[in-house]
Design a protein around this motif. Structure first.
Motif, PDB file in Angstrom:
ATOM      1  N   THR A  38       0.848  -1.184   0.000  1.00 44.94           N
ATOM      2  CA  THR A  38       0.000   0.000   0.000  1.00 44.94           C
ATOM      3  C   THR A  38       0.890   1.243   0.000  1.00 44.94           C
ATOM      4  O   THR A  38       1.754   1.369   0.863  1.00 44.94           O
ATOM      5  N   PRO A  39       0.712   2.157  -0.956  1.00 49.44           N
ATOM      6  CA  PRO A  39       1.561   3.348  -0.983  1.00 49.44           C
ATOM      7  C   PRO A  39       1.574   4.074   0.371  1.00 49.44           C
ATOM      8  O   PRO A  39       0.527   4.337   0.967  1.00 49.44           O
ATOM      9  N   GLY A  40       2.781   4.347   0.853  1.00 49.84           N
ATOM     10  CA  GLY A  40       2.936   5.020   2.132  1.00 49.84           C
ATOM     11  C   GLY A  40       3.035   4.095   3.321  1.00 49.84           C
ATOM     12  O   GLY A  40       3.432   4.523   4.415  1.00 49.84           O
ATOM     13  N   ARG A  45       4.654   0.946   3.223  1.00 45.53           N
ATOM     14  CA  ARG A  45       5.587  -0.149   2.960  1.00 45.53           C
ATOM     15  C   ARG A  45       6.370  -0.575   4.192  1.00 45.53           C
ATOM     16  O   ARG A  45       6.498  -1.768   4.494  1.00 45.53           O
ATOM     17  N   ALA A  46       6.913   0.372   4.936  1.00 40.00           N
ATOM     18  CA  ALA A  46       7.727   0.011   6.103  1.00 40.00           C
ATOM     19  C   ALA A  46       6.909  -0.775   7.115  1.00 40.00           C
ATOM     20  O   ALA A  46       7.400  -1.740   7.720  1.00 40.00           O
ATOM     21  N   LEU A  47       5.645  -0.396   7.293  1.00 39.09           N
ATOM     22  CA  LEU A  47       4.794  -1.088   8.257  1.00 39.09           C
ATOM     23  C   LEU A  47       4.379  -2.458   7.738  1.00 39.09           C
ATOM     24  O   LEU A  47       4.395  -3.456   8.485  1.00 39.09           O
ATOM     25  N   GLU A  48       4.022  -2.543   6.468  1.00 37.71           N
ATOM     26  CA  GLU A  48       3.568  -3.819   5.924  1.00 37.71           C
ATOM     27  C   GLU A  48       4.705  -4.825   5.829  1.00 37.71           C
ATOM     28  O   GLU A  48       4.488  -6.031   6.040  1.00 37.71           O
ATOM     29  N   ARG A  49       5.894  -4.362   5.543  1.00 36.77           N
ATOM     30  CA  ARG A  49       7.034  -5.291   5.502  1.00 36.77           C
ATOM     31  C   ARG A  49       7.421  -5.753   6.905  1.00 36.77           C
ATOM     32  O   ARG A  49       7.868  -6.885   7.093  1.00 36.77           O
ATOM     33  N   TYR A  50       7.243  -4.897   7.882  1.00 41.07           N
ATOM     34  CA  TYR A  50       7.409  -5.315   9.275  1.00 41.07           C
ATOM     35  C   TYR A  50       6.414  -6.425   9.604  1.00 41.07           C
ATOM     36  O   TYR A  50       6.756  -7.416  10.263  1.00 41.07           O
ATOM     37  N   ALA A  51       5.180  -6.275   9.131  1.00 41.73           N
ATOM     38  CA  ALA A  51       4.156  -7.287   9.388  1.00 41.73           C
ATOM     39  C   ALA A  51       4.524  -8.628   8.768  1.00 41.73           C
ATOM     40  O   ALA A  51       4.273  -9.688   9.361  1.00 41.73           O
ATOM     41  N   VAL A  52       5.113  -8.611   7.579  1.00 44.19           N
ATOM     42  CA  VAL A  52       5.577  -9.855   6.958  1.00 44.19           C
ATOM     43  C   VAL A  52       6.601 -10.544   7.865  1.00 44.19           C
ATOM     44  O   VAL A  52       6.554 -11.766   8.060  1.00 44.19           O
ATOM     45  N   GLY A 107       3.422 -11.728  -3.831  1.00 50.14           N
ATOM     46  CA  GLY A 107       2.790 -10.419  -3.787  1.00 50.14           C
ATOM     47  C   GLY A 107       1.537 -10.399  -2.942  1.00 50.14           C
ATOM     48  O   GLY A 107       1.179  -9.378  -2.343  1.00 50.14           O
ATOM     49  N   ALA A 108       0.852 -11.548  -2.857  1.00 54.38           N
ATOM     50  CA  ALA A 108      -0.411 -11.623  -2.118  1.00 54.38           C
ATOM     51  C   ALA A 108      -0.244 -11.343  -0.632  1.00 54.38           C
ATOM     52  O   ALA A 108      -1.216 -10.997   0.047  1.00 54.38           O
ATOM     53  N   LEU A 109       0.966 -11.475  -0.106  1.00 55.05           N
ATOM     54  CA  LEU A 109       1.174 -11.207   1.314  1.00 55.05           C
ATOM     55  C   LEU A 109       0.709  -9.804   1.676  1.00 55.05           C
ATOM     56  O   LEU A 109       0.147  -9.581   2.749  1.00 55.05           O
ATOM     57  N   THR A 110       0.963  -8.854   0.778  1.00 55.56           N
ATOM     58  CA  THR A 110       0.598  -7.469   1.079  1.00 55.56           C
ATOM     59  C   THR A 110      -0.560  -6.948   0.247  1.00 55.56           C
ATOM     60  O   THR A 110      -1.375  -6.171   0.733  1.00 55.56           O
ATOM     61  N   HIS A 111      -0.658  -7.364  -1.017  1.00 53.40           N
ATOM     62  CA  HIS A 111      -1.718  -6.767  -1.826  1.00 53.40           C
ATOM     63  C   HIS A 111      -3.069  -7.443  -1.671  1.00 53.40           C
ATOM     64  O   HIS A 111      -4.094  -6.886  -2.086  1.00 53.40           O
ATOM     65  N   SER A 112      -3.120  -8.624  -1.058  1.00 54.94           N
ATOM     66  CA  SER A 112      -4.397  -9.339  -0.950  1.00 54.94           C
ATOM     67  C   SER A 112      -4.750  -9.785   0.462  1.00 54.94           C
ATOM     68  O   SER A 112      -5.756 -10.471   0.655  1.00 54.94           O
ATOM     69  N   ALA A 113      -3.946  -9.422   1.441  1.00 59.30           N
ATOM     70  CA  ALA A 113      -4.219  -9.869   2.810  1.00 59.30           C
ATOM     71  C   ALA A 113      -5.476  -9.190   3.349  1.00 59.30           C
ATOM     72  O   ALA A 113      -5.695  -7.998   3.162  1.00 59.30           O
ATOM     73  N   ARG A 114      -6.295  -9.975   4.033  1.00 55.99           N
ATOM     74  CA  ARG A 114      -7.516  -9.460   4.644  1.00 55.99           C
ATOM     75  C   ARG A 114      -7.224  -8.909   6.037  1.00 55.99           C
ATOM     76  O   ARG A 114      -6.505  -9.529   6.821  1.00 55.99           O
ATOM     77  N   ALA A 115      -7.783  -7.751   6.351  1.00 54.96           N
ATOM     78  CA  ALA A 115      -7.616  -7.198   7.694  1.00 54.96           C
ATOM     79  C   ALA A 115      -8.221  -8.144   8.721  1.00 54.96           C
ATOM     80  O   ALA A 115      -9.318  -8.686   8.517  1.00 54.96           O
ATOM     81  N   LEU A 116      -7.510  -8.363   9.811  1.00 51.18           N
ATOM     82  CA  LEU A 116      -7.990  -9.279  10.843  1.00 51.18           C
ATOM     83  C   LEU A 116      -9.063  -8.589  11.691  1.00 51.18           C
ATOM     84  O   LEU A 116      -9.049  -7.365  11.858  1.00 51.18           O
TER      85      LEU A 116
END
Length: 290
Positions: free
Chosen positions: A141-143, A145-152, A271-280
Motif C-alpha cells: 500500500t503506498p505510504g 511499505r515500512a509497516l507492511e514489511r514489518y508485518a511480513v 505479492g499476495a502477502l501485502t496486496h491481498s491480505a484481509r484485515a484481521l
C-alpha cells in the motif's frame, strides 16, 4: 509461534500516524468534543475476535500516544505471537475524548498489519521442511511499505528489496527495452557489474528455460524464474547449479506454494502477502467513567 520481527523505523511510523490522524480528524473530533465530557476517562481493551498472528500492537499504542501522551498503555501480547479469539492484546486508559479520537486509526493499522502477519505465517508453515524462504514484493500500500514489511516479518517471512534504489532487478519490461535496443542481456549485465559498487545485488527475471544460461553466465546474484511450472522450476534449478540464488515468482498461492518449495528454489516471492491480505477482526471495547 513467536518471532522477532525487529522494529519499524521511527520516522516511517511517525509519518504514517501523523498523516492518518490528520486525515481522520483534520479539525478535531466533532462528535467526542460535543458529546463527551472533558473530564471523562476511558479504559479500552484491544481484543481478538478471531485467531491470528499479531502485528502492530505498538503501532496501535503509538497512535494513542500521538493524540495524547497521557494515555497509559499495557501490551499483553507481543508482535509476532499467535493469539486466539477472545484474547486481550492490549489495554489503554486515559481521557475518553483522546481514546475515541485515536481509536479508528489505531485499529485500522493493527488490523491491517495483523492480517498480513497471519497470511505470511500460513505461507511459511506451508513450506516448512524445505529450504525455501518466503519473501514479500513491492506490491505494498503506498505510504505503508515500512509497516507492511514489518508485518511480513512478524509472520516469519522475509523482505525483498525495499525500493528501486536498493538493488538491480531487471524484469520483463527492462529486457524488452534491451532487446529493442539490440543489447544482449549478458552484455548488459556485465557492463552494469563494471559500473556498480561491489555491494549492489543484481537479479534478473526470466520466463523461459533457454534464457537462464546467458543470465547466470553473466554473473547475476539471483535469477528469478517467473511463472514456471513446478517441473520447469526443477529443470531451472538444475541449470543454475548453485551459481546463483533461484527465486520463484508468479502463480504463487497457498495451494501451490508447497509444490514450488519442493523444487529446490531458494526464494519464493509472494505479492499476495501485502496486496491481498484481509484485515484481521480485532475489536476495541471501551468502558467510560465520568
Amino acid at each position: 509461534m513467536t518471532t522477532d520481527p525487529g522494529t519499524i523505523p521511527p520516522h516511517a511510523l511517525r509519518r504514517v500516524i501523523e498523516t492518518a490522524l490528520e486525515e481522520d480528524a483534520p479539525w478535531g473530533d466533532v462528535t467526542s468534543e460535543t458529546l463527551i465530557p472533558a473530564e471523562a476517562t476511558a479504559t479500552a481493551t484491544l481484543t481478538a475476535r478471531e485467531a491470528g498472528v499479531l502485528s502492530g500492537v505498538d503501532v496501535f499504542v503509538a497512535a494513542m500516544h500521538a493524540v495524547d501522551a497521557s494515555i497509559g498503555a499495557v501490551v499483553h501480547v507481543a508482535d509476532g505471537s499467535r493469539f486466539e479469539p477472545g484474547e486481550v492484546l492490549a489495554t489503554v486508559t486515559g481521557p475518553a475524548r483522546s481514546v475515541l479520537r485515536a481509536e479508528r486509526v489505531g485499529l485500522n493499522l493493527v488490523q491491517r498489519l495483523s492480517g498480513i502477519a497471519t497470511a505470511a505465517a500460513r505461507y511459511v508453515a506451508a513450506v516448512d521442511g524445505t529450504a525455501a524462504r518466503i519473501v514479500d514484493t513491492r506490491k505494498t500500500t503506498p505510504g505503508l511499505r515500512a509497516l507492511e514489511r514489518y508485518a511480513v516479518r512478524c509472520g516469519g517471512g522475509h523482505n525483498h528489496r525495499n525500493s528501486l534504489s536498493d538493488a538491480v532487478l531487471a524484469k520483463d519490461n527492462h529486457l524488452a527495452v534491451l532487446l529493442a535496443a539490440g543489447v544482449p542481456i549478458g552484455t548488459a549485465i556485465r557492463d552494469a557489474r563494471d559500473r556498480l559498487g561491489h555491494t549492489v545485488h543484481v537479479e534478473v527475471e526470466v520466463d523461459r528455460i533457454d534464457q537462464i544460461e546467458p543470465v547466470v553466465s553473466a554473473g547475476v546474484d539471483t535469477i528469478m524464474l517467473d511463472n514456471f511450472t513446478p517441473e520447469q522450476l526443477v529443470e531451472g534449478v538444475r541449470v543454475v547449479a548453485g551459481r546463483a540464488l533461484v527465486e520463484a515468482s508468479g502463480g504463487v498461492s497457498l495451494e501451490t506454494v508447497a509444490a514450488i518449495a519442493a523444487t529446490g528454489v531458494d526464494v519464493i516471492s509472494v505479492g499476495a502477502l501485502t496486496h491481498s491480505a484481509r484485515a484481521l477482526d480485532l475489536g476495541l471495547d471501551i468502558d467510560v467513567a465520568v
